[in-house]
Enzyme design. Structure first.
Site, PDB file in Angstrom:
ATOM      1  CE  LYS A 237      -3.402  -1.080  -0.507  1.00  0.00           C
ATOM      2  NZ  LYS A 237      -3.857  -1.842  -1.722  1.00  0.00           N
TER       3      LYS A 237
ATOM      4  CD1 TRP B  89       1.819   6.359 -10.470  1.00  0.00           C
ATOM      5  CD2 TRP B  89       1.929   7.294  -8.437  1.00  0.00           C
ATOM      6  NE1 TRP B  89       1.888   7.713 -10.645  1.00  0.00           N
ATOM      7  CE2 TRP B  89       1.954   8.309  -9.414  1.00  0.00           C
ATOM      8  CE3 TRP B  89       1.981   7.653  -7.092  1.00  0.00           C
ATOM      9  CZ2 TRP B  89       2.051   9.654  -9.068  1.00  0.00           C
ATOM     10  CZ3 TRP B  89       2.064   8.989  -6.763  1.00  0.00           C
ATOM     11  CH2 TRP B  89       2.098   9.972  -7.734  1.00  0.00           C
TER      12      TRP B  89
ATOM     13  CG  HIS C 116       4.693  -6.375  -1.314  1.00  0.00           C
ATOM     14  ND1 HIS C 116       4.672  -5.064  -1.717  1.00  0.00           N
ATOM     15  CD2 HIS C 116       3.440  -6.852  -1.585  1.00  0.00           C
ATOM     16  CE1 HIS C 116       3.469  -4.766  -2.199  1.00  0.00           C
ATOM     17  NE2 HIS C 116       2.715  -5.839  -2.142  1.00  0.00           N
TER      18      HIS C 116
ATOM     19  NE  ARG D  19       0.417   6.477   0.725  1.00  0.00           N
ATOM     20  CZ  ARG D  19      -0.787   6.117   0.321  1.00  0.00           C
ATOM     21  NH1 ARG D  19      -1.101   4.855   0.217  1.00  0.00           N
ATOM     22  NH2 ARG D  19      -1.678   7.032   0.015  1.00  0.00           N
TER      23      ARG D  19
HETATM   24  P1  PAP Z   1      -0.644  -2.921  -3.157  1.00  0.00           P
HETATM   25  O1  PAP Z   1       0.396  -3.052  -2.101  1.00  0.00           O
HETATM   26  O2  PAP Z   1      -1.928  -3.656  -2.829  1.00  0.00           O
HETATM   27  O3  PAP Z   1      -0.153  -3.229  -4.539  1.00  0.00           O
HETATM   28  P2  PAP Z   1      -0.280  -0.108  -3.673  1.00  0.00           P
HETATM   29  O4  PAP Z   1      -0.495   0.057  -5.130  1.00  0.00           O
HETATM   30  O5  PAP Z   1       1.115  -0.170  -3.175  1.00  0.00           O
HETATM   31  O6  PAP Z   1      -1.120  -1.377  -3.163  1.00  0.00           O
HETATM   32  O7  PAP Z   1      -0.944   1.099  -2.885  1.00  0.00           O
HETATM   33  C1  PAP Z   1      -2.256   1.475  -3.112  1.00  0.00           C
HETATM   34  C2  PAP Z   1      -2.322   2.977  -2.934  1.00  0.00           C
HETATM   35  O8  PAP Z   1      -1.768   3.622  -4.086  1.00  0.00           O
HETATM   36  C3  PAP Z   1      -3.751   3.427  -2.795  1.00  0.00           C
HETATM   37  O9  PAP Z   1      -3.668   4.541  -1.898  1.00  0.00           O
HETATM   38  P3  PAP Z   1      -4.916   5.096  -1.056  1.00  0.00           P
HETATM   39  O10 PAP Z   1      -5.596   3.922  -0.436  1.00  0.00           O
HETATM   40  O11 PAP Z   1      -4.327   6.024  -0.026  1.00  0.00           O
HETATM   41  O12 PAP Z   1      -5.771   5.819  -2.048  1.00  0.00           O
HETATM   42  C4  PAP Z   1      -4.073   3.847  -4.227  1.00  0.00           C
HETATM   43  O13 PAP Z   1      -5.153   4.743  -4.326  1.00  0.00           O
HETATM   44  C5  PAP Z   1      -2.765   4.491  -4.641  1.00  0.00           C
HETATM   45  N1  PAP Z   1      -2.580   4.542  -6.097  1.00  0.00           N
HETATM   46  C6  PAP Z   1      -2.824   3.577  -7.014  1.00  0.00           C
HETATM   47  N2  PAP Z   1      -2.531   4.016  -8.246  1.00  0.00           N
HETATM   48  C7  PAP Z   1      -2.090   5.291  -8.117  1.00  0.00           C
HETATM   49  C8  PAP Z   1      -1.638   6.288  -9.053  1.00  0.00           C
HETATM   50  N3  PAP Z   1      -1.606   6.044 -10.372  1.00  0.00           N
HETATM   51  N4  PAP Z   1      -1.260   7.488  -8.565  1.00  0.00           N
HETATM   52  C9  PAP Z   1      -1.300   7.756  -7.241  1.00  0.00           C
HETATM   53  N5  PAP Z   1      -1.719   6.860  -6.314  1.00  0.00           N
HETATM   54  C10 PAP Z   1      -2.106   5.635  -6.743  1.00  0.00           C
END
Ligand code: PAP
Length: 313
Positions: free
Chosen positions: A83, A88, A118, A141
């Site tokens: 997360k 991204w 991870h 983050r």
């Molecule tokens: P994962 O570990 O399950 O793969 P990951 O992609 O690392 O998750 O993190 C998800 C976060 O990245 C989400 O944050 P939030 O819950 O605070 O909103 C998601 O919204 C955010 N995220 C995904 N894609 C993007 C993007 N293109 N730009 C900015 N933030 C993004």
């Protein structure tokens, strides 16, 4: 990411025949997994070499640790704490994913391969971190936003999931998936200081602040800098726009259906809010202060500070 010679076409490869030829890591390492300390929680964890790895993914991690050999000089390993910006970063770097039972498929991928995981730094294969290894890009983050993001994500499957338990697992006992988070982050931070040519350390907040600058840095680091012609044509801005939260969230493929080899997660759950500082809407000031204090203490003397979003100075 654009190369000087233009983007490398992505060729879809399947995993046909993989299961028939190789034992799956989950069968091969079942005994090892069963012998490890266990914690029952949202993603059941096993303590493996100092880190709480989700039981379901652990066999794939062990297979990766023991058998993955990077193709030099092209392979790049993209790593994140959950997360913290995986989706991204993967989009910005055109990533492919190493998952349980897909080793033969990984072998068939054309170079340059981008592998996403991870896995904590000390668990990376020697073939990646050693002298003959390959490049690693890491993203982390603000842990306050991470814990909110993880809770909101897992609540899609388990609506009554306790935020207090999730908070404790990140801030108190370090048993969050792939935790302790401070050890995860510090492993890559120290490696980036020791080998800046091999480990690039980014934060989600950095990307929010100036994605273009960091996309350029990442391209240079990967040995595929944008050419003057690409710069002049606006390729950096185009890549950033293509991978923006709004663009990715709006894509049909990300709005419908589910993904995941373990728990079937709605695809739209990966695109929630996409900002820094959303923790203020989910966490009391006391909890935030406590989490900050834990991380400040763990990071003291390392040169690393808790990432802050633009609005939080
Ligand atoms: P994962 O570990 O399950 O793969 P990951 O992609 O690392 O998750 O993190 C998800 C976060 O990245 C989400 O944050 P939030 O819950 O605070 O909103 C998601 O919204 C955010 N995220 C995904 N894609 C993007 C993007 N293109 N730009 C900015 N933030 C993004």
């Amino acid at each position: 990411m654009a190369a000087a010679t233009g983007p490398v076409p992505y060729k879809e490869v399947g995993d046909e025949g993989t299961a028939a030829r190789d034992p799956l890591p989950r069968d091969e390492f079942a005994g090892l997994v069963a012998s490890l300390p266990r914690k029952e929680q949202f993603l059941d964890g096993r303590l493996y070499q100092g880190f709480w790895l989700p039981e379901h993914y652990l066999p794939g991690v062990v297979a990766f640790q023991r058998r993955f050999t990077p193709r030099r000089p092209d392979d790049v390993v993209l790593v994140s704490f959950p997360k913290c910006g995986t989706t991204w970063l993967k989009a910005l770097a055109f990533a492919d994913v190493f998952t349980d039972g897909h080793e033969a498929m990984l072998d068939r991928l054309p170079s340059p391969r981008l592998i996403n995981t991870h896995v904590p730094y000390p668990l990376l294969p020697e073939a990646v971190t050693g002298d003959g290894g390959c490049k690693v890009v890491y993203i982390c983050r603000d842990p306050k936003d991470m814990v909110v993001s993880l809770h909101q994500f897992l609540r899609r499957l388990q609506p009554d999931l306790s935020f207090a338990d999730m908070f404790d697992s990140v801030a108190v006992d370090g048993t969050a998936p792939y935790g302790p988070m401070w050890d995860h982050v510090l492993g890559y931070w120290r490696a980036s200081l020791a080998r800046p040519d091999r480990v690039l350390f980014l934060t989600y907040e950095d990307l929010l602040q100036d994605a273009g600058e960091h996309v350029r840095a990442m391209a240079r680091f990967m040995g595929r800098p944008f050419s003057p012609a690409e710069e002049a044509a606006g390729a950096v801005e185009a890549a950033v726009e293509l991978c923006s939260f709004e663009k990715m969230k709006g894509l049909e493929v990300n709005r419908r259906g589910t993904s995941g080899s373990y728990k079937s997660m709605p695809r739209d759950a990966f695109f929630r809010k996409g900002v820094a500082g959303d923790w203020v809407n989910h966490m009391s000031p006391e909890m935030a202060a406590r989490l900050d204090e834990v991380f400040r203490d763990k990071l003291r003397g390392t040169g690393l500070t808790i990432p802050r979003g633009p609005r939080h100075g």
